[in-house]
Every structure is written in C-alpha cells, then in structure tokens.
Design a protein around this motif. Structure first.
Motif, PDB file in Angstrom:
ATOM      1  N   ALA A 148       0.833  -1.206   0.000  1.00  0.00           N
ATOM      2  CA  ALA A 148       0.000   0.000   0.000  1.00  0.00           C
ATOM      3  C   ALA A 148       0.866   1.255   0.000  1.00  0.00           C
ATOM      4  O   ALA A 148       0.558   2.243  -0.675  1.00  0.00           O
ATOM      5  N   THR A 149       1.972   1.213   0.765  1.00  0.00           N
ATOM      6  CA  THR A 149       2.894   2.348   0.801  1.00  0.00           C
ATOM      7  C   THR A 149       3.528   2.570  -0.562  1.00  0.00           C
ATOM      8  O   THR A 149       3.628   3.705  -1.048  1.00  0.00           O
ATOM      9  N   LEU A 150       3.964   1.480  -1.200  1.00  0.00           N
ATOM     10  CA  LEU A 150       4.522   1.584  -2.542  1.00  0.00           C
ATOM     11  C   LEU A 150       3.503   2.184  -3.510  1.00  0.00           C
ATOM     12  O   LEU A 150       3.846   3.032  -4.340  1.00  0.00           O
ATOM     13  N   ASN A 151       2.258   1.754  -3.393  1.00  0.00           N
ATOM     14  CA  ASN A 151       1.210   2.277  -4.266  1.00  0.00           C
ATOM     15  C   ASN A 151       0.969   3.763  -4.010  1.00  0.00           C
ATOM     16  O   ASN A 151       0.675   4.528  -4.930  1.00  0.00           O
ATOM     17  N   ALA A 152       1.075   4.164  -2.736  1.00  0.00           N
ATOM     18  CA  ALA A 152       0.906   5.580  -2.401  1.00  0.00           C
ATOM     19  C   ALA A 152       2.012   6.418  -3.031  1.00  0.00           C
ATOM     20  O   ALA A 152       1.756   7.475  -3.627  1.00  0.00           O
ATOM     21  N   VAL A 292      -3.330   8.967   3.235  1.00  0.00           N
ATOM     22  CA  VAL A 292      -3.991   8.116   4.249  1.00  0.00           C
ATOM     23  C   VAL A 292      -4.072   6.649   3.826  1.00  0.00           C
ATOM     24  O   VAL A 292      -4.583   5.829   4.584  1.00  0.00           O
ATOM     25  N   LEU A 293      -3.572   6.326   2.637  1.00  0.00           N
ATOM     26  CA  LEU A 293      -3.797   4.998   2.075  1.00  0.00           C
ATOM     27  C   LEU A 293      -3.263   3.873   2.966  1.00  0.00           C
ATOM     28  O   LEU A 293      -3.979   2.904   3.247  1.00  0.00           O
ATOM     29  N   SER A 294      -2.028   3.973   3.414  1.00  0.00           N
ATOM     30  CA  SER A 294      -1.427   2.893   4.206  1.00  0.00           C
ATOM     31  C   SER A 294      -2.226   2.612   5.473  1.00  0.00           C
ATOM     32  O   SER A 294      -2.494   1.455   5.821  1.00  0.00           O
ATOM     33  N   LYS A 295      -2.617   3.687   6.167  1.00  0.00           N
ATOM     34  CA  LYS A 295      -3.380   3.515   7.402  1.00  0.00           C
ATOM     35  C   LYS A 295      -4.752   2.910   7.128  1.00  0.00           C
ATOM     36  O   LYS A 295      -5.246   2.082   7.903  1.00  0.00           O
ATOM     37  N   MET A 296      -5.374   3.317   6.039  1.00  0.00           N
ATOM     38  CA  MET A 296      -6.709   2.797   5.722  1.00  0.00           C
ATOM     39  C   MET A 296      -6.656   1.332   5.298  1.00  0.00           C
ATOM     40  O   MET A 296      -7.560   0.559   5.606  1.00  0.00           O
ATOM     41  N   VAL A 297      -5.587   0.947   4.590  1.00  0.00           N
ATOM     42  CA  VAL A 297      -5.420  -0.459   4.230  1.00  0.00           C
ATOM     43  C   VAL A 297      -5.262  -1.299   5.487  1.00  0.00           C
ATOM     44  O   VAL A 297      -5.841  -2.384   5.619  1.00  0.00           O
ATOM     45  N   SER A 298      -4.475  -0.794   6.454  1.00  0.00           N
ATOM     46  CA  SER A 298      -4.275  -1.514   7.718  1.00  0.00           C
ATOM     47  C   SER A 298      -5.589  -1.670   8.484  1.00  0.00           C
ATOM     48  O   SER A 298      -5.848  -2.706   9.088  1.00  0.00           O
ATOM     49  N   THR A 346      -9.375   2.878  -6.787  1.00  0.00           N
ATOM     50  CA  THR A 346      -8.405   2.462  -7.802  1.00  0.00           C
ATOM     51  C   THR A 346      -7.029   2.181  -7.193  1.00  0.00           C
ATOM     52  O   THR A 346      -6.271   1.372  -7.727  1.00  0.00           O
ATOM     53  N   ALA A 347      -6.705   2.840  -6.074  1.00  0.00           N
ATOM     54  CA  ALA A 347      -5.402   2.623  -5.452  1.00  0.00           C
ATOM     55  C   ALA A 347      -5.249   1.221  -4.887  1.00  0.00           C
ATOM     56  O   ALA A 347      -4.127   0.715  -4.764  1.00  0.00           O
ATOM     57  N   VAL A 348      -6.362   0.580  -4.511  1.00  0.00           N
ATOM     58  CA  VAL A 348      -6.274  -0.762  -3.914  1.00  0.00           C
ATOM     59  C   VAL A 348      -6.677  -1.864  -4.887  1.00  0.00           C
ATOM     60  O   VAL A 348      -6.577  -3.045  -4.541  1.00  0.00           O
ATOM     61  N   ILE A 349      -7.107  -1.499  -6.080  1.00  0.00           N
ATOM     62  CA  ILE A 349      -7.521  -2.526  -7.036  1.00  0.00           C
ATOM     63  C   ILE A 349      -6.354  -3.442  -7.387  1.00  0.00           C
ATOM     64  O   ILE A 349      -6.501  -4.669  -7.442  1.00  0.00           O
ATOM     65  N   MET A 350      -5.174  -2.871  -7.613  1.00  0.00           N
ATOM     66  CA  MET A 350      -4.013  -3.708  -7.891  1.00  0.00           C
ATOM     67  C   MET A 350      -3.690  -4.609  -6.701  1.00  0.00           C
ATOM     68  O   MET A 350      -3.277  -5.767  -6.866  1.00  0.00           O
ATOM     69  N   LEU A 351      -3.903  -4.113  -5.482  1.00  0.00           N
ATOM     70  CA  LEU A 351      -3.654  -4.922  -4.291  1.00  0.00           C
ATOM     71  C   LEU A 351      -4.626  -6.105  -4.220  1.00  0.00           C
ATOM     72  O   LEU A 351      -4.264  -7.188  -3.759  1.00  0.00           O
ATOM     73  N   VAL A 352      -5.864  -5.892  -4.676  1.00  0.00           N
ATOM     74  CA  VAL A 352      -6.827  -7.000  -4.727  1.00  0.00           C
ATOM     75  C   VAL A 352      -6.403  -8.017  -5.800  1.00  0.00           C
ATOM     76  O   VAL A 352      -6.569  -9.226  -5.623  1.00  0.00           O
ATOM     77  N   VAL A 353      -5.847  -7.525  -6.909  1.00  0.00           N
ATOM     78  CA  VAL A 353      -5.313  -8.437  -7.932  1.00  0.00           C
ATOM     79  C   VAL A 353      -4.223  -9.314  -7.323  1.00  0.00           C
ATOM     80  O   VAL A 353      -4.174 -10.522  -7.554  1.00  0.00           O
TER      81      VAL A 353
END
Length: 454
Positions: A148-152, A292-298, A346-353
């Motif tokens: 998630a951090t890398l994606n951010a 906020v992406l990393s914290k929200m993913v956690s 869209t930021a987490v779609i790749m993570l779901v992949v």
C-alpha cells in the motif's frame, strides 16, 4: 539474491521504484490528451482514419496484454521475471514515444502507415513495461501495508506527471516550437521520451537485489512448471474476475465524464475555465488518498476500501445530479470528494489483484500465473478508458448537437448533464455492489495469508 519476498524495503528503494509511475502517467496523459489533437489539428489527418487506427490499436491491446503477461510468467532470468523486461524495454519505449510525435515528409498513405505502426508499437512497448512493473511490486514485498505504501508513492509520481503534462505540455509546445506546433510537438516527444526511458532505467537499477529469484526458475526447462494452470482455473478465480469488472466500471465512469467535461463546463455551466479548476480540485482529492492509504489499508483491508471508495463516488455524483450543480462551490467540494473516492478504490484494485494470486493458489494448489493475472488489470484499465469516447460519440449523435455553436438545444445540455452526473453515479453504484461480492472471498484470502506467513 534472496529466495524469498522482502518484507521491508528501504525508503530510497520505495521512492525510486515509484518514479516509474511518472513515466507511465506521462505516456497516458500524452496519448489520451494530445494524440488526437496532434494528428488531426497539427498534421491535418482525417479524423475518421485517426479514430480507426486508435480503435484497432486498442483491440490489439486487448490481445497483446495477456500475451505479454504470459511471456513474463515464462521468463527465466538471473535478474528476475520482471526486471529483465524493464532493463531491455526502457530505451526502446522512450524512442517509440518520441516517434509518436514525429512525422516524416511522406505521402498521405505513408503518413497513415507511419502513424499506425508507431502508435501500435507504442502500445506494445508500454505494455512490455507496465505489466512487469505492476508484477514487480508484488514481488518486492509480501506485506500488504508495504504494498500500500509503494502504491501511495506511485500515486504521488503519477499525480505529478498528470499535473505537469496536463498543465504545461501545450505552453511548452508553443514555446519550444516558437509557435510552430509541429516542431514543438517533436521537441516535446523527444523530451518526454528521454524522461520516460530514464525513469524506467531508475526502476531497474534501484530494485537490484530486491526481486526474489528462485534458482529453479533459471535452471528449469523452457516450458516451465509441470503444473500448468488451465484457462478454466484462471476464469474461476472469482476475486480476480470481480475486481476487473469493478475497475472497468470505474474507468468507464471516469472516462465518460472526463471526455465530455469540457462540453459540460462550456455549455451547461457557461464557463470553460471551470474545467481547469475542476482538474485542480481533482488532483487535491487524489493526493489526499495517498496521504492516508497505508493507514486505511491496515484498518479496513483492500476489499472494504474498494466498497468505500466506490460508494463515495456513487454518493457524490448522485448529490451533484440532485443539486443540478446549482452551487459552484458545492460542486467543487463534491468533485474533490468524488475524486478521493475514485482514487481510494483504484489505489487498492491492484492490491486485490495481488490477493487473487493467493486465492488461486488456495483453489488449485498450483503457482498463480502472476503475469497473466496482472495483464487483466491493464486490459480492464485500457478497455474502460477506450470505450468512453465511442459511448460519448454515439450518444452525441442522437441529439441535435451543433459543433462550435454558442448555445445548444435543451436535449444536448441534458445529455452533457447526465454524462457528468447520473451515468458515472450508476457505474460507481455497480462497482460498489460488486465490491460486496468480494467480501466472502476476502475472508478466505486473509486466512490463507496467515497460513502462508507461518
């Protein structure tokens, strides 16, 4: 070289790896925003021919992307499956990008052939870099927060490229060409081609020693693993299928609105300058996601963030539809919030992949074809983006639109309004509902993550 995925990455590696998204977004903005203008307005090519070539190129992308994903899966190299492609395609990719904005003094048919060849090659070269880059992120770290951090960080570079290319490309073309647009575009292509190549070379260099290489990958027979995954097994990977449809819906929503946004601000809101302000607030909304992406993913996990982001997009577009954009300040706020929701999803779609890799291993007991699965992401993205213009054009043909007119008929204004409010709301609503279907698979994936971590 380590034989396992790194969990924690140095900050320098994260930032340098993310710089590849500056190159990727630079190419996307240049081709999406300026290719049609360059070939029709600057080179005076027939718009129907240009549209046909672009459509053929997009159809080929649909075929080429899965082929590229399979090639990456079958790659055997001491430098890893992904880095080897980035190493050898960075410079050719930059050269082909530059050639897209250069036209020799050929005959009319010669120009068409040159355009077709360079445009198709550009799509193939970008695929040969984009898929390995996206796949490499999964191989750099197995930790969901690290990913998630890398994606951010990738988002920061992508936003910067979007801002620079979107805001300064045309002024640069005018300045560099001394008001000669054709010359200016040639120089723009060369500069962007150099930046494109350099950014991907940086990605290759900074990840040395961080892409895990299984020695068996290098020494095994060329046909690869004895346990080959069947196409039916790929198509039964439901988290993967669902998330690709979600991404397609979001891309259609965003692209239909963006492709008609200039018309909407000119004729409905009666101020074309509002379009630039909307783009600025969109960037603010998108940047807020990566803070906020990393914290929200956690806190929520990937699947729930898809639902939250898509739901925000649905609500904001619906509120704009209900309020009819009567208050411009409220419209800006809702537009920024909508872009926050879109960016979050869209930021987490790749993570779901990436999560779908785990689900496939769980269902089949075989290694997941990571390159093929990642290629689905790029197909959903490209098809969703590409279909917007034909949809908008088809809808425009059923109303009495008059090009360059000072005012338009009420039915035309209503169409622009729907395309910028209700239609995106519907597409985001479909994405939200599909997101709920991910939850039952997400439970299995989280259990398997825990097992694989032991």
């Amino acid at each position: 070289m380590e034989n396992k995925t790194q969990k924690k990455l140095p900050l320098k590696v994260k930032w340098l790896f993310a710089s590849g998204d500056f190159a990727k977004t630079l190419l996307v903005v240049l081709t999406a925003a300026y290719s049609l203008y360059f070939y029709t307005n600057v080179l005076h090519m027939d718009s129907k021919i240009v549209a046909t070539v672009i459509l053929i190129a997009k159809i080929w992308d649909f075929i080429n992307d899965p082929m590229m994903g399979t090639l990456v899966d079958r790659t055997k190299s001491k430098e890893g499956k992904c880095r080897i492609w980035i190493k050898y395609m960075s410079v050719p990719g930059g050269v082909i990008l530059a050639l897209n904005f250069f036209m020799p003094e050929f005959s009319s048919s010669g120009k068409i052939i040159w355009f077709a060849v360079t445009y198709v090659l550009q799509g193939m070269a970008s695929t040969a870099l984009m898929i390995p880059q996206n796949m490499l992120m999964a191989r750099l770290s197995s930790d969901p927060v690290e990913r998630a951090t890398l994606n951010a960080y990738r988002g920061y570079f992508g936003t910067a490229a979007n801002l620079i290319a979107g805001s300064f490309a045309i002024p640069f073309v005018i300045w560099a060409g001394n008001n000669n647009m054709r010359k200016g575009f040639v120089i723009l292509g060369i500069v962007c081609g150099i930046l494109y190549a350099i950014n991907y070379i940086i990605v290759y260099l900074c990840t040395k020693g961080y892409e895990p290489v299984d020695i068996a990958e290098v020494t095994s027979a060329a046909q690869g693993s004895k346990e080959k995954v069947k196409i039916t097994e790929v198509l039964s990977n439901w988290p993967w299928i669902i998330i690709l449809i979600v991404y397609f819906c979001i891309m259609v929503a965003v692209s239909v609105a963006s492709s008609t946004g200039l018309f909407y601000t000119q004729y409905n809101l009666q101020d074309v300058n509002i379009y630039s302000i909307m783009n600025a607030v969109a960037i603010v909304g998108s940047l807020a996601v990566y803070l906020v992406l990393s914290k929200m993913v956690s806190k929520f996990g990937n699947a729930k963030l898809v639902i939250i982001g898509s739901a925000i997009g649905t609500v904001t577009y619906l509120l704009r539809f209900i309020s009819h954009d009567a208050n411009i300040i409220i419209m800006y706020v809702l537009y920024a919030l909508g872009n926050f929701g879109q960016g979050l999803a869209t930021a987490v779609i790749m993570l779901v992949v990436y999560d779908s890799f785990i689900y496939m291993r769980y269902k089949t007991g075989k290694p997941a074809p990571e390159g093929l699965l990642v290629s689905g992401y790029s197909v959903a993205y490209k098809v969703g983006m590409a279909i917007a213009t034909p949809i908008a054009a088809a809808l425009l043909s059923v109303v009495p639109y008059v090009a360059e007119a000072q005012t338009q008929e009420a039915s035309v204004l209503m169409l622009f309004f729907y395309e910028n409010t209700l239609l995106p709301a519907i597409a985001f609503a479909v994405a939200t509902l599909l997101g709920f279907a991910l939850l039952k698979y997400d439970k299995i994936i989280q259990e398997q993550k825990a097992i694989e971590a032991e």
